[in-house]
Design a protein around this motif. Structure first.
Motif, PDB file in Angstrom:
ATOM      1  N   VAL A   1       0.838  -1.096  -0.040  1.00  0.00           N
ATOM      2  CA  VAL A   1      -0.024   0.032  -0.001  1.00  0.00           C
ATOM      3  C   VAL A   1       0.758   1.208   0.065  1.00  0.00           C
ATOM      4  N   VAL A   2       0.470   2.259  -0.880  1.00  0.00           N
ATOM      5  CA  VAL A   2       1.111   3.494  -0.893  1.00  0.00           C
ATOM      6  C   VAL A   2       0.292   4.580  -1.253  1.00  0.00           C
ATOM      7  N   PRO A   3       0.696   5.855  -1.222  1.00  0.00           N
ATOM      8  CA  PRO A   3      -0.324   6.706  -1.504  1.00  0.00           C
ATOM      9  C   PRO A   3      -1.097   6.796  -2.716  1.00  0.00           C
ATOM     10  N   PHE A   4      -2.330   7.291  -2.929  1.00  0.00           N
ATOM     11  CA  PHE A   4      -2.997   7.137  -4.390  1.00  0.00           C
ATOM     12  C   PHE A   4      -3.584   5.922  -4.482  1.00  0.00           C
ATOM     13  N   GLY A   5      -3.666   4.975  -3.275  1.00  0.00           N
ATOM     14  CA  GLY A   5      -4.575   3.591  -3.402  1.00  0.00           C
ATOM     15  C   GLY A   5      -3.844   2.612  -4.135  1.00  0.00           C
ATOM     16  N   MET A   6      -2.330   2.816  -4.610  1.00  0.00           N
ATOM     17  CA  MET A   6      -2.129   2.072  -5.609  1.00  0.00           C
ATOM     18  C   MET A   6      -0.981   0.892  -4.987  1.00  0.00           C
ATOM     19  N   GLY A   7      -0.934  -0.174  -5.295  1.00  0.00           N
ATOM     20  CA  GLY A   7       0.625  -0.926  -4.937  1.00  0.00           C
ATOM     21  C   GLY A   7       1.650  -0.274  -5.542  1.00  0.00           C
ATOM     22  N   LEU A   8       2.789  -0.232  -4.649  1.00  0.00           N
ATOM     23  CA  LEU A   8       4.090   0.235  -5.091  1.00  0.00           C
ATOM     24  C   LEU A   8       4.490  -0.396  -6.339  1.00  0.00           C
ATOM     25  N   PHE A   9       4.502  -1.729  -6.349  1.00  0.00           N
ATOM     26  CA  PHE A   9       5.030  -2.529  -7.361  1.00  0.00           C
ATOM     27  C   PHE A   9       4.193  -2.272  -8.604  1.00  0.00           C
ATOM     28  N   LEU A  10       2.702  -2.306  -8.284  1.00  0.00           N
ATOM     29  CA  LEU A  10       1.947  -2.019  -9.553  1.00  0.00           C
ATOM     30  C   LEU A  10       2.178  -0.541 -10.144  1.00  0.00           C
ATOM     31  N   PHE A  11       2.400   0.167  -9.344  1.00  0.00           N
ATOM     32  CA  PHE A  11       2.734   1.515  -9.959  1.00  0.00           C
ATOM     33  C   PHE A  11       3.980   1.564 -10.640  1.00  0.00           C
ATOM     34  N   LEU A  12       4.775   0.848 -10.330  1.00  0.00           N
ATOM     35  CA  LEU A  12       6.263   0.739 -10.878  1.00  0.00           C
ATOM     36  C   LEU A  12       6.118   0.089 -12.270  1.00  0.00           C
TER      37      LEU A  12
ATOM     38  N   LEU B   1      10.320   7.633  -7.809  1.00  0.00           N
ATOM     39  CA  LEU B   1      10.612   6.144  -7.918  1.00  0.00           C
ATOM     40  C   LEU B   1      11.374   5.684  -9.078  1.00  0.00           C
ATOM     41  N   TYR B   2      11.529   6.917 -10.181  1.00  0.00           N
ATOM     42  CA  TYR B   2      12.513   6.373 -11.303  1.00  0.00           C
ATOM     43  C   TYR B   2      13.769   7.297 -11.156  1.00  0.00           C
ATOM     44  N   GLY B   3      14.056   7.686  -9.937  1.00  0.00           N
ATOM     45  CA  GLY B   3      15.100   8.669  -9.589  1.00  0.00           C
ATOM     46  C   GLY B   3      16.420   7.928  -8.906  1.00  0.00           C
ATOM     47  N   ASN B   4      17.321   8.571  -8.700  1.00  0.00           N
ATOM     48  CA  ASN B   4      18.464   8.191  -8.133  1.00  0.00           C
ATOM     49  C   ASN B   4      18.205   7.753  -6.707  1.00  0.00           C
ATOM     50  N   ARG B   5      17.365   8.221  -5.907  1.00  0.00           N
ATOM     51  CA  ARG B   5      16.970   7.655  -4.565  1.00  0.00           C
ATOM     52  C   ARG B   5      15.788   6.359  -4.925  1.00  0.00           C
ATOM     53  N   GLY B   6      15.535   6.153  -5.843  1.00  0.00           N
ATOM     54  CA  GLY B   6      14.543   4.958  -6.174  1.00  0.00           C
ATOM     55  C   GLY B   6      15.072   3.774  -6.052  1.00  0.00           C
ATOM     56  N   PRO B   7      14.230   2.713  -5.897  1.00  0.00           N
ATOM     57  CA  PRO B   7      14.769   1.401  -5.883  1.00  0.00           C
ATOM     58  C   PRO B   7      15.407   0.803  -6.966  1.00  0.00           C
ATOM     59  N   ILE B   8      15.220   1.326  -8.139  1.00  0.00           N
ATOM     60  CA  ILE B   8      16.119   0.707  -9.441  1.00  0.00           C
ATOM     61  C   ILE B   8      17.266   1.628  -9.890  1.00  0.00           C
ATOM     62  N   TRP B   9      17.502   2.426  -9.107  1.00  0.00           N
ATOM     63  CA  TRP B   9      18.882   3.313  -9.380  1.00  0.00           C
ATOM     64  C   TRP B   9      19.633   3.441  -7.882  1.00  0.00           C
ATOM     65  N   TYR B  10      19.094   3.407  -6.684  1.00  0.00           N
ATOM     66  CA  TYR B  10      20.035   3.830  -5.616  1.00  0.00           C
ATOM     67  C   TYR B  10      20.936   2.803  -5.454  1.00  0.00           C
ATOM     68  N   ARG B  11      22.441   3.459  -5.206  1.00  0.00           N
ATOM     69  CA  ARG B  11      23.581   2.446  -4.891  1.00  0.00           C
ATOM     70  C   ARG B  11      23.903   2.698  -3.411  1.00  0.00           C
ATOM     71  N   GLY B  12      23.315   3.180  -2.600  1.00  0.00           N
ATOM     72  CA  GLY B  12      23.845   3.468  -1.224  1.00  0.00           C
ATOM     73  C   GLY B  12      24.057   2.310  -0.203  1.00  0.00           C
ATOM     74  N   LEU B  13      23.346   1.182  -0.529  1.00  0.00           N
ATOM     75  CA  LEU B  13      23.538  -0.051  -0.020  1.00  0.00           C
ATOM     76  C   LEU B  13      24.881  -0.544  -0.009  1.00  0.00           C
ATOM     77  N   VAL B  14      25.503  -0.195  -1.191  1.00  0.00           N
ATOM     78  CA  VAL B  14      27.005  -0.828  -1.531  1.00  0.00           C
ATOM     79  C   VAL B  14      28.011   0.127  -1.860  1.00  0.00           C
ATOM     80  N   LEU B  15      27.466   1.061  -2.086  1.00  0.00           N
ATOM     81  CA  LEU B  15      28.637   2.216  -2.293  1.00  0.00           C
ATOM     82  C   LEU B  15      28.750   3.367  -1.292  1.00  0.00           C
ATOM     83  N   LYS B  16      29.889   3.495  -0.705  1.00  0.00           N
ATOM     84  CA  LYS B  16      29.862   4.446   0.554  1.00  0.00           C
ATOM     85  C   LYS B  16      30.308   5.943   0.323  1.00  0.00           C
ATOM     86  N   THR B  17      30.096   6.269  -0.995  1.00  0.00           N
ATOM     87  CA  THR B  17      30.569   7.704  -1.300  1.00  0.00           C
ATOM     88  C   THR B  17      29.351   8.533  -1.058  1.00  0.00           C
TER      89      THR B  17
END
Length: 384
Positions: free
Chosen positions: A255-266, A289-305
């Motif tokens: 569940v996310v805002p706008f009543g859509m599943g996040l994954f359905l939205f993506l 969602l489609y930006g650098n902090r979204g789940p398909i771009w964000y690298r902060g779990l593995v890059l420490k820069t």
């Protein structure tokens, strides 16, 4: 090191260099011509079906069927005509975002258009047989995105996973192919990383290449049902990562805002097939969602820069708690071998698949009940 050993080392380095030059020259030559490609299945407004493919000698075959013949079969091979297999169209359904974990779960990432490397890895680990058929019983295969770009066999890899998905289901198994960042890039018309042959084909047909994967195509419809994130057992799979900004939005599953599943939205076709500027204009949420902090771009779990604003340990624990998982698997960022972060709470699966194949380094992960292994093209390599 004695003189003989030094001589052997030098000769090996020379041979590796010559091999690299030969491969590069061959790929450069392949860039200048059409090669075996497709097929692409396009559903037209009048109800007919257009099937487009390129033969081994670079000939474009473009056939329109008023109605597809009974038991219609697609014939697929890599760009050199190797690794042939057949595919029958099957009903497409969305996978649930949360699933139980099978006894064995095979995890790979970022195949990027190299069918030979996909086949080598899956055959060596018993996921498929010598005829490229599902051989993994009621177990699972997970692909963490990025099939588009860099290689010469993009639609062929999609068709292989499409076929295996149906074959696995018949055995009680599952194939889960997630969206990466290169899927929405190509569907938006961004071809920076695509081999020239794909634009050449589109130009020959008088269309944009993205339209061969549009919402009116078989592969486009299938892509629109892919998850961007998926929970399997106590594991969360996401192409790039989960940022603090993502967590702060309090996005529950599903569940996310706008009543859509996040994954359905993506994966919503009207968004997934938009141009990049259209996505940004669609909504602030979509832009995020489609930006650098979204789940398909964000690298902060593995890059420490600083650029990627790495996730703090306590923030990671909050993410794990929110989604009720013990571990996160990511692709996207390339490493020399499979790597662990946050004391094993994050596992990075993406590697340079060609280089790791050549050097027999890790190329995927096998979860066997509660044990986790790194595997290569000769099977299990080590415990992770």
């Amino acid at each position: 090191m004695n003189r003989n050993n030094k001589f052997l080392l030098v000769m090996m380095m020379v041979m590796l260099t010559m091999f690299s030059i030969t491969i590069s020259a061959k790929e450069h030559a392949d860039d200048k011509k059409l090669s075996c490609d497709g097929p692409y299945v396009v559903y037209q407004t009048d109800g007919s079906v257009r099937v487009i493919s390129v033969t081994e000698n670079g000939e474009v075959k473009d056939t329109v069927y008023a109605v597809l013949p009974k038991d219609f079969t697609l014939h697929v091979a890599d760009h050199e005509g190797k690794y042939p297999f057949s595919v029958r169209l099957h009903p497409i359904a969305r996978q649930p975002w949360k699933q139980s974990q099978a006894r064995k779960t095979f995890v790979m990432s970022d195949p990027h258009g190299r069918l030979n490397l996909v086949v080598s890895l899956l055959k060596a680990n018993g996921v498929i047989d010598s005829q490229l058929r599902w051989a993994y019983g009621d177990n699972q295969l997970v692909v963490i995105g990025d099939i588009f770009d860099r290689g010469y066999d993009v639609p062929q890899i999609f068709w292989l996973f499409y076929k295996l998905e149906a074959e696995a289901a018949e055995c009680g198994g599952r194939v889960s192919v997630l969206l990466g960042n290169h899927e929405p890039m190509e569907l938006a018309g961004d071809m920076r990383y695509a081999k020239p042959k794909y634009k050449m084909l589109a130009d020959t047909l008088g269309i944009s290449y993205r339209h061969l994967f549009g919402s009116n195509t078989e592969l486009g419809r299938w892509l629109a049902t892919r998850n961007a994130m998926q929970v399997i057992g106590r594991n969360l799979f996401v192409h790039a990562g989960i940022s603090k900004e993502f967590y702060d939005r309090n996005l529950s599953i599903p569940v996310v805002p706008f009543g859509m599943g996040l994954f359905l939205f993506l994966r919503l076709p009207s968004v997934l097939f938009m141009k990049s500027k259209q996505r940004k204009a669609h909504s602030e949420f979509c832009k995020f969602l489609y930006g650098n902090r979204g789940p398909i771009w964000y690298r902060g779990l593995v890059l420490k820069t600083k650029k990627w604003s790495p996730l703090a340990n306590d923030s990671l624990d909050m993410v794990l708690q929110r989604y009720d998982v013990d571990r996160i698997y990511v692709g996207h960022t390339i490493f020399k071998d499979i790597k662990r972060f946050y004391k094993g709470k994050v596992i990075a699966v993406n590697v340079d698949n060609l280089d790791n194949y050549n050097h027999q380094r890790g190329r995927a992960v096998l979860m066997d009940e509660d044990k986790v292994y790194v595997v290569c093209d000769k099977g299990i390599k080590r415990k992770l």
